[in-house]
Write a protein that holds these residues in place. Structure first.
Motif, PDB file in Angstrom:
ATOM      1  N   GLY A 141      59.607  54.998  97.324  1.00  0.00           N
ATOM      2  CA  GLY A 141      58.470  54.543  96.523  1.00  0.00           C
ATOM      3  C   GLY A 141      58.856  53.669  95.351  1.00  0.00           C
ATOM      4  N   LYS A 144      60.003  49.699  93.908  1.00  0.00           N
ATOM      5  CA  LYS A 144      59.246  48.433  93.934  1.00  0.00           C
ATOM      6  C   LYS A 144      59.338  47.891  95.353  1.00  0.00           C
ATOM      7  CE  LYS A 144      58.929  46.418  89.361  1.00  0.00           C
ATOM      8  NZ  LYS A 144      59.361  45.348  88.487  1.00  0.00           N
ATOM      9  N   ALA A 145      58.493  48.385  96.198  1.00  0.00           N
ATOM     10  CA  ALA A 145      58.652  48.119  97.625  1.00  0.00           C
ATOM     11  C   ALA A 145      57.883  46.884  98.067  1.00  0.00           C
ATOM     12  CB  ALA A 145      58.192  49.321  98.419  1.00  0.00           C
ATOM     13  N   THR A 146      58.542  46.091  98.915  1.00  0.00           N
ATOM     14  CA  THR A 146      57.838  44.979  99.549  1.00  0.00           C
ATOM     15  C   THR A 146      57.227  45.479 100.859  1.00  0.00           C
ATOM     16  OG1 THR A 146      59.937  44.410 100.549  1.00  0.00           O
ATOM     17  CG2 THR A 146      59.264  43.116  98.617  1.00  0.00           C
ATOM     18  N   LEU A 147      57.663  46.671 101.256  1.00  0.00           N
ATOM     19  CA  LEU A 147      57.216  47.268 102.510  1.00  0.00           C
ATOM     20  C   LEU A 147      56.478  48.563 102.179  1.00  0.00           C
ATOM     21  CD1 LEU A 147      57.691  46.900 105.618  1.00  0.00           C
ATOM     22  CD2 LEU A 147      59.671  48.385 105.365  1.00  0.00           C
ATOM     23  N   THR A 148      55.298  48.755 102.755  1.00  0.00           N
ATOM     24  CA  THR A 148      54.535  49.966 102.447  1.00  0.00           C
ATOM     25  C   THR A 148      54.444  50.860 103.677  1.00  0.00           C
ATOM     26  OG1 THR A 148      52.452  48.985 103.141  1.00  0.00           O
ATOM     27  CG2 THR A 148      53.076  48.676 100.819  1.00  0.00           C
ATOM     28  N   ALA A 183      64.738  47.322 102.201  1.00  0.00           N
ATOM     29  CA  ALA A 183      63.273  47.378 102.088  1.00  0.00           C
ATOM     30  C   ALA A 183      62.755  48.718 102.612  1.00  0.00           C
ATOM     31  CB  ALA A 183      62.653  46.228 102.871  1.00  0.00           C
ATOM     32  N   GLU A 197      64.422  51.630 102.753  1.00  0.00           N
ATOM     33  CA  GLU A 197      64.799  52.700 101.812  1.00  0.00           C
ATOM     34  C   GLU A 197      63.884  52.676 100.593  1.00  0.00           C
ATOM     35  OE1 GLU A 197      69.542  53.383 102.788  1.00  0.00           O
ATOM     36  OE2 GLU A 197      68.968  52.346 100.951  1.00  0.00           O
ATOM     37  N   SER A 198      63.599  51.487 100.139  1.00  0.00           N
ATOM     38  CA  SER A 198      62.732  51.332  98.975  1.00  0.00           C
ATOM     39  C   SER A 198      61.325  51.862  99.289  1.00  0.00           C
ATOM     40  CB  SER A 198      62.699  49.852  98.608  1.00  0.00           C
ATOM     41  OG  SER A 198      61.908  49.658  97.496  1.00  0.00           O
ATOM     42  N   CYS A 199      60.881  51.634 100.496  1.00  0.00           N
ATOM     43  CA  CYS A 199      59.556  52.122 100.924  1.00  0.00           C
ATOM     44  C   CYS A 199      59.546  53.656 100.935  1.00  0.00           C
ATOM     45  CB  CYS A 199      59.247  51.579 102.311  1.00  0.00           C
ATOM     46  SG  CYS A 199      57.795  52.285 103.064  1.00  0.00           S
TER      47      CYS A 199
END
Lengths: 61, 520
Positions: free
Chosen positions: B102, B104-108, B95, B97-99
């Protein structure tokens, strides 16, 4: 010039306070209070003075 | 190959394992440190949930210490550190790394900022591993105050995070820095921001402290600094050291509070006494910490030196200190307990140190010195203001007793503190009590850069402020003016101080300029 409201209560206060200020008891109370204040501030000043020896002791902990 | 980034679920056990793994200190040693206990309680209090590990982190302060000392050792010490970031929310590495990228992040980034608690840099050294540490303070709830804090901006893999109110802390390494150097380093973090001076590294502080003095001690490894050496280090950044004896707890509270209110932290020097053996307390040594905050937890103020003079500062029940061997914002509690030293009763403060019995709190602090780094233009010390206000308080009380005015005069309470002109004007701008005309005059009036403000409280309401020029000379008349908050109260003072005989009785008192201002 006095800007406080000059109702009867105020006038009574002024009269009493004036009498107290000019009475021997009043003057003596004031002198005693001022002298005490002088002594306390002198004592505080002395207490705040840093012990010169302590300036040479290293913080080693 | 070590991953650049790791994400762990927080627990104190996991944190200490990370400490061991990244610093090469044995887990047994890590667990024995007071920091382990401190971080357990602190992270519980601020609700840490997740740790992000930033490996191979380059820390400027450690790098300077490294180039000063460690690089020349035969033993190889790494020059890169590890930085641990703490969050009060749960998330995974995926989550995070995804944030960052950018997807499809569940974490911003906004969520990360909202839950960010700060960071700890781990130094790759044996035993002394806690490097630059910026953690949020205890919740500020109206009782706790941390005025000597600032904002730190953090860049975590391109993500900009902020720790809004904190002050950097680090543990002494006992090589380039002992406790005094660590305390000064934290203090300079605040004053550098406040008075725009360069913030030296621990090695540079120890160097500047010991450069001018000829002692039998070598600078490195540092065995500790004396207050005189610390004063030299303060001068080297362009500030003036101001030393006060604070053996009396009221004096400690009043002085620390007065300068802290202006955002100035200070060094507290104390004797550390082990009282675990009740029969014979013994001196462990002299210790220095940086005071960064206070708690106004006492229900009522304490009278100063057997008088009826009441200061708001004496409501302090705890001070918060960066104690390099305990942690940032560690509590020192005025619990009223004393130390019996062969019949001599010595007031002392509860600390988080362990005594020989291994119990936290069985070492107590006996304070004796405050060393305050002040801007050169702040020339009038707190003591001079306190003395004038004390005299005015006496005049008020004696006149009130004689005249019958102000029946609650015995409960008058004073709040005395240093304030910058900008903060003062902001206070006036926001005031809803001061009359419109008076506010306009105050906002347009020119004032010196630093002011002493003494606010008089009666029945929990402020009645008036006395303003003093903090940049004047002590022999001059540094009283500036009165700000009236309660018109009836001020009118009564005018009534009283305009009576015949007032001049005759009170002229010559240090409080006379204040009394006279009510006669105009």
């Amino acid at each position: 010039m006095n800007t406080a409201p000059s109702d009867s209560k105020t006038e009574a206060f002024q009269r009493n306070a004036q009498q107290w200020l000019q009475s021997p008891e009043g003057r003596s109370d004031i002198q005693r209070a001022l002298q005490e204040a002088k002594e306390v501030t002198a004592r505080l000043q002395k207490d705040r003075r840093v012990d010169l020896k302590s300036l040479h002791e290293p913080f080693t902990v | 190959m070590i991953a650049t980034c790791e994400v762990h679920k927080y627990s104190i056990g996991r944190l200490l394992e990370i400490f061991e793994e990244k610093s090469k200190s044995p887990l047994r040693e890590v667990k024995e440190k007071l920091h382990a206990v401190y971080f357990r309680d602190y992270f519980d209090c601020i609700h840490a949930k997740t740790v992000v590990v930033e490996n191979a982190y380059v820390d400027r302060d450690y790098l300077e210490d490294y180039s000063e000392y460690y690089v020349r050792c035969f033993q190889e010490y790494p020059r890169k550190c590890t930085r641990l970031h703490f969050f009060k929310s749960d998330f995974t590495l995926a989550a995070f790394e995804s944030c960052l990228v950018g997807g499809k992040a569940t974490l911003t980034p906004a969520q990360l900022q909202e839950n960010y608690l700060g960071f700890i840099v781990l130094k790759p050294l044996p035993r002394t591993i806690i490097g630059r540490t910026c953690l949020i303070t205890y919740p500020q709830d109206g009782r706790r105050h941390f005025p000597a804090t600032r904002c730190y901006v953090v860049n975590l893999f391109g993500l900009r995070l902020k720790v809004e109110h904190t002050l950097a802390f680090q543990e002494q390494d006992s090589v380039v820095a002992a406790c005094a150097t660590s305390a000064l380093w934290s203090i300079f973090q605040a004053t550098g921001h406040l008075f725009q001076h360069q913030i030296p590294s621990p090695a540079a502080i120890t160097n500047s402290a010991t450069r001018m003095l000829t002692t039998e001690q070598r600078a490195f490894p540092s065995a500790g600094l004396t207050p005189l050496e610390m004063a030299h280090a303060i001068k080297s950044v362009g500030l003036e050291p101001f030393a006060v004896n604070v053996s009396d707890h009221c004096s400690l509270k009043a002085t620390a509070y007065a300068y802290l209110r202006a955002g100035i932290p200070m060094m507290l020097g104390f004797r550390l006494v082990d009282v675990s053996s009740s029969s014979s307390p013994y001196l462990i040594g002299h210790h220095a910490v940086a005071i960064t905050g206070y708690s106004l937890g006492r229900a009522a103020p304490e009278a100063l030196d057997n008088t009826d003079f009441l200061l708001k500062a004496t409501r302090i029940d705890k001070i918060y200190a960066h104690d390099d061997q305990v942690g940032p914002f560690s509590r020192m509690v005025f619990d009223g307990n004393t130390i019996d030293n062969n019949g001599e009763v010595i007031p002392s403060i509860l600390t988080s140190w362990r005594g020989d019995d291994g119990l936290i709190g069985s070492c107590r602090a006996v304070p004796y010195l405050l060393l305050i780094p002040i801007y050169h233009k702040i020339r009038i010390p707190f003591s001079a203001i306190q003395d004038v206000v004390f005299n005015f308080d006496r005049v008020l009380k004696i006149a009130a007793a004689g005249s019958g005015l102000f029946p609650s005069a015995q409960l008058f309470e004073w709040d005395i503190f240093l304030v910058s002109v900008n903060d003062f004007k902001e206070q006036i701008f926001q005031s809803e009590v001061i009359a419109e005309d008076a506010r306009r005059n105050l906002l347009f009036q020119g004032f010196p850069r630093f002011l002493w403000q003494a606010s008089l409280f009666s029945d929990a309401f402020v009645k008036l402020d006395l303003l003093f020029d903090a940049t004047d000379i002590e022999k001059g008349c540094f009283f500036l003016r009165v700000i009236e908050h309660d018109i009836n109260f001020s009118e009564n003072l005018r009534l009283l101080f305009r009576l015949d005989g007032i001049r005759e009785n009170f002229e010559g008192s240090p409080a006379w300029p204040i009394v006279e201002s009510f006669r105009i």
